[in-house]
Every structure is written in structure tokens, then in C-alpha cells.
Design a protein around this motif. Structure first.
Motif, short mmCIF file in Angstrom:
data_model
loop_
_atom_site.label_atom_id
_atom_site.label_comp_id
_atom_site.label_asym_id
_atom_site.label_seq_id
_atom_site.Cartn_x
_atom_site.Cartn_y
_atom_site.Cartn_z
N MET A 1 12.46 14.16 21.48
CA MET A 1 12.27 12.88 21.41
C MET A 1 13.25 12.86 20.40
N ASP A 2 13.50 11.79 19.47
CA ASP A 2 13.59 10.94 18.29
C ASP A 2 13.45 9.58 18.39
N ILE A 3 12.93 9.08 17.56
CA ILE A 3 12.09 8.29 16.73
C ILE A 3 12.57 8.19 15.55
N VAL A 4 13.22 6.65 15.23
CA VAL A 4 13.83 7.27 13.38
C VAL A 4 12.83 5.03 13.11
N LEU A 5 11.93 5.57 12.30
CA LEU A 5 11.20 4.24 11.91
C LEU A 5 12.34 4.08 10.46
N ILE A 6 12.25 2.64 10.37
CA ILE A 6 12.41 2.12 8.98
C ILE A 6 11.94 1.01 8.79
N ARG A 7 11.65 0.88 7.68
CA ARG A 7 11.22 0.04 7.12
C ARG A 7 11.58 -1.47 6.62
N HIS A 8 11.68 -2.25 6.67
CA HIS A 8 11.86 -3.79 6.37
C HIS A 8 12.64 -3.41 4.63
N PRO A 9 14.38 -3.87 4.68
CA PRO A 9 14.10 -4.47 3.11
C PRO A 9 13.90 -4.91 1.83
N ALA A 10 14.23 -5.18 1.38
CA ALA A 10 13.69 -6.19 0.97
C ALA A 10 13.14 -7.67 0.58
N VAL A 11 12.22 -8.09 0.38
CA VAL A 11 11.33 -9.46 0.66
C VAL A 11 11.54 -10.24 -0.84
N SER A 12 11.92 -11.42 -0.44
CA SER A 12 11.89 -12.62 -1.72
C SER A 12 10.62 -13.07 -1.67
N VAL A 13 10.45 -12.29 -2.44
CA VAL A 13 8.68 -12.23 -2.47
C VAL A 13 7.44 -11.90 -4.07
N ASP A 14 7.80 -12.06 -5.18
CA ASP A 14 6.70 -11.66 -6.02
C ASP A 14 6.48 -10.55 -6.01
N GLU A 15 6.42 -9.37 -7.01
CA GLU A 15 6.10 -7.96 -7.14
C GLU A 15 4.36 -8.47 -7.18
N GLY A 16 3.69 -7.98 -7.03
CA GLY A 16 1.76 -7.40 -6.72
C GLY A 16 1.64 -8.05 -5.94
N LEU A 91 -0.63 -13.75 0.95
CA LEU A 91 -0.45 -14.30 -0.28
C LEU A 91 -1.06 -14.56 -1.79
N GLN A 92 -1.54 -13.78 -1.70
CA GLN A 92 -2.34 -13.81 -2.94
C GLN A 92 -1.92 -12.05 -3.34
N ARG A 93 -2.19 -12.40 -5.57
CA ARG A 93 -1.86 -11.44 -5.84
C ARG A 93 -2.78 -10.15 -6.10
N TRP A 94 -2.64 -9.46 -5.77
CA TRP A 94 -3.69 -8.31 -5.40
C TRP A 94 -4.04 -8.04 -6.96
N ASP A 95 -4.42 -8.59 -7.80
CA ASP A 95 -4.59 -8.48 -9.61
C ASP A 95 -5.85 -9.54 -9.73
N GLY A 96 -4.99 -10.40 -8.86
CA GLY A 96 -6.62 -12.34 -9.10
C GLY A 96 -7.34 -11.84 -7.98
N ILE A 97 -7.24 -11.13 -6.41
CA ILE A 97 -8.00 -10.63 -5.57
C ILE A 97 -9.99 -10.48 -6.82
N ASP A 98 -10.88 -10.71 -5.87
CA ASP A 98 -12.30 -10.30 -6.69
C ASP A 98 -12.50 -9.35 -6.51
N ARG A 99 -12.65 -8.29 -8.10
CA ARG A 99 -12.56 -7.04 -8.47
C ARG A 99 -14.01 -6.49 -7.23
N ALA A 100 -15.38 -7.25 -7.16
CA ALA A 100 -16.45 -6.73 -6.11
C ALA A 100 -15.78 -6.40 -5.19
N LEU A 101 -14.51 -7.56 -4.21
CA LEU A 101 -14.35 -6.81 -3.03
C LEU A 101 -13.10 -6.32 -2.99
N LEU A 102 -12.31 -5.92 -3.80
CA LEU A 102 -11.45 -4.57 -3.91
C LEU A 102 -13.12 -3.62 -4.03
#
Length: 196
Positions: A1-16, A91-102
């Protein structure tokens, strides 16, 4: 049994930006990405698929549809192959998420739902339930599955009998491929290629 998992290509979203469950656009045309993937898979001597499965999110499904047309095989989507749902963090910036929640999420990584979306445990359960059913269907392989890095890591952890937390550290590039093989006699899984 062969399974090939492929991650989607780059997206049009800002890094982070957190965009797990959100339906975001690809940076390039899906046909262009699919053509490049087909060449790479042929170079790696990956067997052609009998079926192509995909997350229904545009960044995966559009590429999977183009690949299926290229290979002349069946194509379908499944909600279970979506990335983890990050709730209010989507759709929030990771560095903009409340640090206490992270921090709360980090303290209870598998069970916390600080964002109101899926916990890691819920996400893993969803993907494993899908995979348990899928791997019983040998006539569906070789199969290509166009999905997300999180889903790919959960499937890899499942077949290798590893904790998901360990596989989270394994890098998977945009358009990266993970080729898994199960020996029909021993029923043991192995990695043929990782992030190829």
C-alpha cells in the motif's frame, strides 16, 4: 500500500498569519503547481495514483483537481483532511495573539482550546478516525492525498506509532511530499520519502 501525502503549495498570505481552517488563496495558479508536482513525483519514481483525495480548502482541492486531471484518476474531498481549526486565532498574526492565551495552550498542548476552535486532541482524533477507515481500502492505493502539514504529521505519527508531539518537529515544506508504504505481509509502515 502506497500513500503519498502532499502539502499544499505556498499561499497568498503574509508570513506569520495563522490560517489553519481558513480558506485562503494560493500564491500561484493551481495548474502550475500541479504540473511541477507531477514532474517531481515522476522523478522520485512514485507510482501513479488510482485516486486523489484532498482537503476541501481551495489551497489543496484546486491543486488536487489539476493533478487528478493530469493522471486521469478519481478525485474527491473530505472535511476530515482539513487543517486544525484555530477558532478566533484564524487569520490573526501569531505575534498579535494574547501571550497569556498562547502560554495556556502550551501548558496543556493536547487539550487546551484557548482559541475556541479544535484542541490538538480533537484534531488528532478527527484525522486518525478518517485514516483508520481509509487504510482498510486497498483498492484506493496508490493514493495521493493533498492536505496540510498538521494532517500529514498526524498520519505519519499514526503509522509509525510515534507521539504526535514528536512529529510536529519534522519539517514539511510547501508542496513537500511524504511517501509512506505499508508492507502487505507484515502490515508494517515505513517512510519511503520525507519532505521530498
Amino acid at each position: 500500500m502506497d500513500i503519498v501525502l502532499i502539502r499544499h503549495p505556498a499561499v497568498s498570505v503574509d508570513e506569520g498569519i495563522c490560517y489553519g481552517h481558513s480558506d485562503v488563496a494560493l500564491a500561484d495558479a493551481p495548474e502550475t503547481s500541479a504540473a511541477a508536482l507531477a514532474v517531481r513525483l515522476a522523478t522520485l519514481q512514485v507510482p501513479a495514483p488510482r485516486v486523489l483525495l484532498s482537503s476541501p480548502l481551495t489551497r489543496c482541492a484546486s491543486v488536487a483537481a489539476a493533478l487528478a486531471a493530469n493522471f486521469g484518476c478519481a478525485f474527491s474531498t473530505d472535511d476530515s483532511l482539513k487543517e486544525m481549526h484555530f477558532g478566533t486565532w484564524e487569520l490573526q498574526r501569531w505575534d498579535g495573539i494574547d501571550r497569556a492565551l498562547l502560554d495556556a495552550w502550551a501548558e496543556d498542548f493536547t487539550g487546551a482550546r484557548s482559541h475556541g476552535g479544535e484542541s490538538v486532541e480533537q484534531f488528532v482524533t478527527r484525522v486518525r478516525a478518517w485514516f483508520d477507515v481509509f487504510q482498510q481500502t486497498r483498492e484506493l492505493t496508490p493514493a495521493y492525498i493533498v492536505t496540510h502539514a498538521g494532517v500529514m504529521r498526524v498520519i505519519a505519527a499514526t503509522v509509525l506509532g510515534l507521539p504526535v508531539e514528536r512529529c510536529l518537529k519534522w519539517s514539511i515544506d510547501m508542496s513537500g511530499c511524504v511517501w509512506l508504504r505499508r508492507d502487505d505481509t507484515s502490515q508494517e509502515w515505513s517512510i519511503v520519502r520525507w519532505n521530498a
